[in-house]
Design an enzyme around this catalytic site. Sequence first.
Site, PDB file in Angstrom:
ATOM      1  CG  PHE A 190     -37.224  28.592  -3.614  1.00  0.00           C
ATOM      2  CD1 PHE A 190     -37.967  27.642  -2.926  1.00  0.00           C
ATOM      3  CD2 PHE A 190     -36.000  28.215  -4.147  1.00  0.00           C
ATOM      4  CE1 PHE A 190     -37.501  26.345  -2.769  1.00  0.00           C
ATOM      5  CE2 PHE A 190     -35.523  26.911  -3.996  1.00  0.00           C
ATOM      6  CZ  PHE A 190     -36.281  25.986  -3.303  1.00  0.00           C
ATOM      7  CB  VAL A 191     -33.890  31.945   0.506  1.00  0.00           C
ATOM      8  CG1 VAL A 191     -34.739  33.200   0.616  1.00  0.00           C
ATOM      9  CG2 VAL A 191     -34.255  30.961   1.610  1.00  0.00           C
ATOM     10  NE  ARG A 194     -27.728  20.547  -1.055  1.00  0.00           N
ATOM     11  CZ  ARG A 194     -28.924  20.391  -0.489  1.00  0.00           C
ATOM     12  NH1 ARG A 194     -29.285  21.166   0.504  1.00  0.00           N
ATOM     13  NH2 ARG A 194     -29.748  19.465  -0.922  1.00  0.00           N
ATOM     14  CD  GLU A 221     -33.998  21.431   9.039  1.00  0.00           C
ATOM     15  OE1 GLU A 221     -33.080  21.857   8.329  1.00  0.00           O
ATOM     16  OE2 GLU A 221     -34.897  20.690   8.609  1.00  0.00           O
ATOM     17  CG  ASP A 222     -31.483  24.213   5.840  1.00  0.00           C
ATOM     18  OD1 ASP A 222     -31.837  23.199   6.480  1.00  0.00           O
ATOM     19  OD2 ASP A 222     -31.795  24.373   4.651  1.00  0.00           O
ATOM     20  N   GLY A 257     -29.294  20.308   4.071  1.00  0.00           N
ATOM     21  CA  GLY A 257     -29.326  21.771   4.093  1.00  0.00           C
ATOM     22  C   GLY A 257     -28.565  22.438   5.223  1.00  0.00           C
ATOM     23  CG  ASP A 296     -41.271  26.418   3.682  1.00  0.00           C
ATOM     24  OD1 ASP A 296     -42.502  26.512   3.758  1.00  0.00           O
ATOM     25  OD2 ASP A 296     -40.641  26.834   2.708  1.00  0.00           O
TER      26      ASP A 296
HETATM   27  C1  PRP Z   1     -35.427  21.669   3.302  1.00  0.00           C
HETATM   28  C2  PRP Z   1     -34.757  22.399   4.438  1.00  0.00           C
HETATM   29  C3  PRP Z   1     -35.467  21.858   5.657  1.00  0.00           C
HETATM   30  C4  PRP Z   1     -36.867  21.570   5.148  1.00  0.00           C
HETATM   31  C5  PRP Z   1     -37.814  22.646   5.616  1.00  0.00           C
HETATM   32  O1  PRP Z   1     -34.878  20.367   3.191  1.00  0.00           O
HETATM   33  O2  PRP Z   1     -33.378  22.073   4.467  1.00  0.00           O
HETATM   34  O3  PRP Z   1     -34.869  20.653   6.088  1.00  0.00           O
HETATM   35  O4  PRP Z   1     -36.785  21.596   3.701  1.00  0.00           O
HETATM   36  O5  PRP Z   1     -39.084  22.497   5.019  1.00  0.00           O
HETATM   37  P1  PRP Z   1     -40.397  22.110   5.785  1.00  0.00           P
HETATM   38  O6  PRP Z   1     -40.473  22.919   7.039  1.00  0.00           O
HETATM   39  O7  PRP Z   1     -41.475  22.507   4.793  1.00  0.00           O
HETATM   40  O8  PRP Z   1     -40.406  20.645   6.041  1.00  0.00           O
HETATM   41  P2  PRP Z   1     -35.078  19.471   1.886  1.00  0.00           P
HETATM   42  O9  PRP Z   1     -36.235  18.566   2.078  1.00  0.00           O
HETATM   43  O10 PRP Z   1     -35.097  20.341   0.674  1.00  0.00           O
HETATM   44  O11 PRP Z   1     -33.779  18.565   1.888  1.00  0.00           O
HETATM   45  P3  PRP Z   1     -32.266  19.110   1.845  1.00  0.00           P
HETATM   46  O12 PRP Z   1     -31.952  19.627   3.207  1.00  0.00           O
HETATM   47  O13 PRP Z   1     -31.447  17.918   1.513  1.00  0.00           O
HETATM   48  O14 PRP Z   1     -32.196  20.193   0.795  1.00  0.00           O
HETATM   49 MG    MG Z   2     -33.669  20.993  -0.358  1.00  0.00          MG
HETATM   50 MN    MN Z   3     -33.251  19.982   4.810  1.00  0.00          MN
END
Ligand code: PRP
Ligand code: MG
Ligand code: MN
Length: 189
Positions: free
Chosen positions: A162-163, A175, A104-105, A49, A108
Amino acid sequence: MALDDHIERILWTEADIAARVSELAAQISDDFREHTPSSPLILVGVATGAFLFFADIVRKINLPLTVDFIRVGSYGCGTQSTGAPRISCDINTDVKGKHVVLVEDIVDTGHTLSCLIAHLESKGAGSVSVCAFLDKPTRRKVHFQLVGDGKLYSGFECPDHFVVGYGMDFAELYRNLPYVGVLKPEHYN
Ligand code: PRP
Ligand code: MG
Ligand code: MN
């Protein structure tokens, strides 16, 4: 098909993003300037992300730094965290005694960051800071603690939608959108 048609509304435009990224980079540059003559700052991008945010912010940080990636995921193909992040690809850099900034992006539930911070601490990082483009504080389940004199940098507070875009996906799509938007519900139901 135009990808834009799947977006209900835009929360942050490319220009909003660029302006905030520059501010965050300036803060990081100021905060770490005194440390970096002896050892470069280590920036770790959380794949997948954070790939765009990472590429943007490292180009704005005016300090000697090295880049590395860690791959972790917990959302799979859904919109809900499984609560059990899995590191599938680790960093190559020796972080012992070094200042590390995790990029981090979005934060959550906090599961991903608390897992990654613990991981870097176990490798002996001298400090672990976090730079997250978005933060959804209302959704937090785990409160993470930074390591050493690590700092927290956060771009924008995100409403509980959900963004997607600017690196963030639904089922691996969206993405590549250059902005952050809210996905129309018909595309994730
Ligand atoms: C998403 C996002 C963060 C994480 C945040 O990653 O990029 O890394 O979730 O969520 P949290 O605070 O509830 O843990 P994802 O697991 O979707 O993987 P990705 O980055 O490959 O999309
Ligand atoms: Mg993801
Ligand atoms: Mn991620």
